[in-house]
Design a protein around this motif. Structure first.
Motif, PDB file in Angstrom:
ATOM      1  N   ALA A  24       0.844  -1.411  -0.125  1.00 24.61           N
ATOM      2  CA  ALA A  24       0.104   0.121  -0.096  1.00 24.61           C
ATOM      3  C   ALA A  24       1.009   1.302  -0.175  1.00 24.61           C
ATOM      4  O   ALA A  24       1.857   1.291   0.712  1.00 24.61           O
ATOM      5  N   MET A  25       0.475   1.888  -0.883  1.00 20.39           N
ATOM      6  CA  MET A  25       1.355   3.460  -0.986  1.00 20.39           C
ATOM      7  C   MET A  25       0.274   4.460  -1.134  1.00 20.39           C
ATOM      8  O   MET A  25      -0.724   4.416  -2.141  1.00 20.39           O
ATOM      9  N   THR A  26       0.113   5.524  -0.418  1.00 25.55           N
ATOM     10  CA  THR A  26      -1.054   6.703  -0.405  1.00 25.55           C
ATOM     11  C   THR A  26      -0.444   7.901  -0.525  1.00 25.55           C
ATOM     12  O   THR A  26       0.722   8.168   0.287  1.00 25.55           O
ATOM     13  N   VAL A  27      -0.989   9.008  -1.501  1.00 24.25           N
ATOM     14  CA  VAL A  27      -0.794  10.278  -1.366  1.00 24.25           C
ATOM     15  C   VAL A  27      -1.320  10.863  -0.146  1.00 24.25           C
ATOM     16  O   VAL A  27      -2.580  10.979   0.005  1.00 24.25           O
ATOM     17  N   VAL A  28      -0.684  11.172   0.753  1.00 19.37           N
ATOM     18  CA  VAL A  28      -1.046  12.019   2.017  1.00 19.37           C
ATOM     19  C   VAL A  28      -1.329  13.538   1.640  1.00 19.37           C
ATOM     20  O   VAL A  28      -2.285  14.130   2.239  1.00 19.37           O
ATOM     21  N   ARG A  29      -0.350  13.998   0.890  1.00 21.95           N
ATOM     22  CA  ARG A  29      -0.399  15.555   0.487  1.00 21.95           C
ATOM     23  C   ARG A  29       0.024  15.710  -0.842  1.00 21.95           C
ATOM     24  O   ARG A  29       1.326  15.081  -1.315  1.00 21.95           O
ATOM     25  N   LYS A  30      -0.694  16.232  -1.764  1.00 22.84           N
ATOM     26  CA  LYS A  30      -0.377  16.585  -3.044  1.00 22.84           C
ATOM     27  C   LYS A  30       0.253  17.974  -2.959  1.00 22.84           C
ATOM     28  O   LYS A  30      -0.096  18.784  -2.621  1.00 22.84           O
ATOM     29  N   GLY A  31       1.289  17.985  -3.674  1.00 19.17           N
ATOM     30  CA  GLY A  31       2.171  19.296  -4.018  1.00 19.17           C
ATOM     31  C   GLY A  31       2.070  19.896  -5.432  1.00 19.17           C
ATOM     32  O   GLY A  31       1.125  19.467  -6.079  1.00 19.17           O
ATOM     33  N   ASP A  32       3.269  20.479  -5.682  1.00 16.71           N
ATOM     34  CA  ASP A  32       2.958  20.968  -7.007  1.00 16.71           C
ATOM     35  C   ASP A  32       3.217  19.785  -8.252  1.00 16.71           C
ATOM     36  O   ASP A  32       4.028  19.063  -8.082  1.00 16.71           O
ATOM     37  N   PRO A  33       2.109  19.722  -8.933  1.00 19.72           N
ATOM     38  CA  PRO A  33       2.040  18.590  -9.855  1.00 19.72           C
ATOM     39  C   PRO A  33       3.033  18.328 -10.778  1.00 19.72           C
ATOM     40  O   PRO A  33       3.479  17.328 -11.382  1.00 19.72           O
ATOM     41  N   SER A  34       3.920  19.573 -11.097  1.00 18.21           N
ATOM     42  CA  SER A  34       4.970  19.447 -12.166  1.00 18.21           C
ATOM     43  C   SER A  34       6.299  19.042 -11.524  1.00 18.21           C
ATOM     44  O   SER A  34       7.062  18.209 -11.828  1.00 18.21           O
TER      45      SER A  34
END
Length: 112
Positions: A24-34
Motif C-alpha cells: 500500500a502506498m498513499t498520497v497523503v499530501r499533493k504538492g506542485d504537480p509538475s
C-alpha cells in the motif's frame, strides 16, 4: 532542458508498481504537480517510521533519498512533526506514505 517526468506522473507510476506487489502506498499530501519534491513516510507496520526526503545532487540528475528523521526509525508523532515542518517550509512538497514491513521505499535512488 529538464526532461524528468512531472511529479504527479512519477508518483502515480510508483504507486501502481507497489500496488502490483501488494504494498500500500498513499498520497497523503499533493504538492506542485509538475516539480514538487517528494517526502516518503515509511511505515513498517510495527509502529516505527522513517522519513525520506527526495534530494538531487550535482547537475540535478542524480537522485537519492536523505534520512529526514535520522538513521533509526521513530514514532509516528516524530515523523509527522518532521513532515509538518517541511510542508511549512515548502508548500509544494508531496507526501507519500508507504506501508511495507521490509521498509522498502519503492522509488529509484539510494538512501543516504
Amino acid at each position: 532542458m529538464d526532461d524528468r517526468l512531472p511529479t504527479h506522473l512519477w508518483v502515480s507510476a510508483h504507486i501502481r508498481a507497489a500496488d502490483a506487489q501488494g504494498v500500500a502506498m498513499t498520497v497523503v499530501r499533493k504538492g506542485d504537480p509538475s516539480r514538487g519534491t517528494v517526502i516518503l513516510k515509511l511505515n513498517r507496520l510495527d509502529r516505527s517510521f522513517t522519513v525520506l526526503v527526495q534530494t538531487r545532487e550535482g547537475d540535478g540528475d542524480r537522485l537519492f533519498w536523505a534520512r529526514g528523521t535520522g538513521q533509526d526509525p521513530v514514532p509516528e508523532a516524530d515523523a509527522d512533526a518532521y513532515i509538518a515542518r517541511q510542508t511549512r517550509y515548502d508548500p509544494d512538497v508531496w507526501v507519500v506514505e508507504v506501508e511495507d514491513r521490509q521498509g522498502r521505499h519503492w522509488f529509484e535512488g539510494p538512501v543516504r
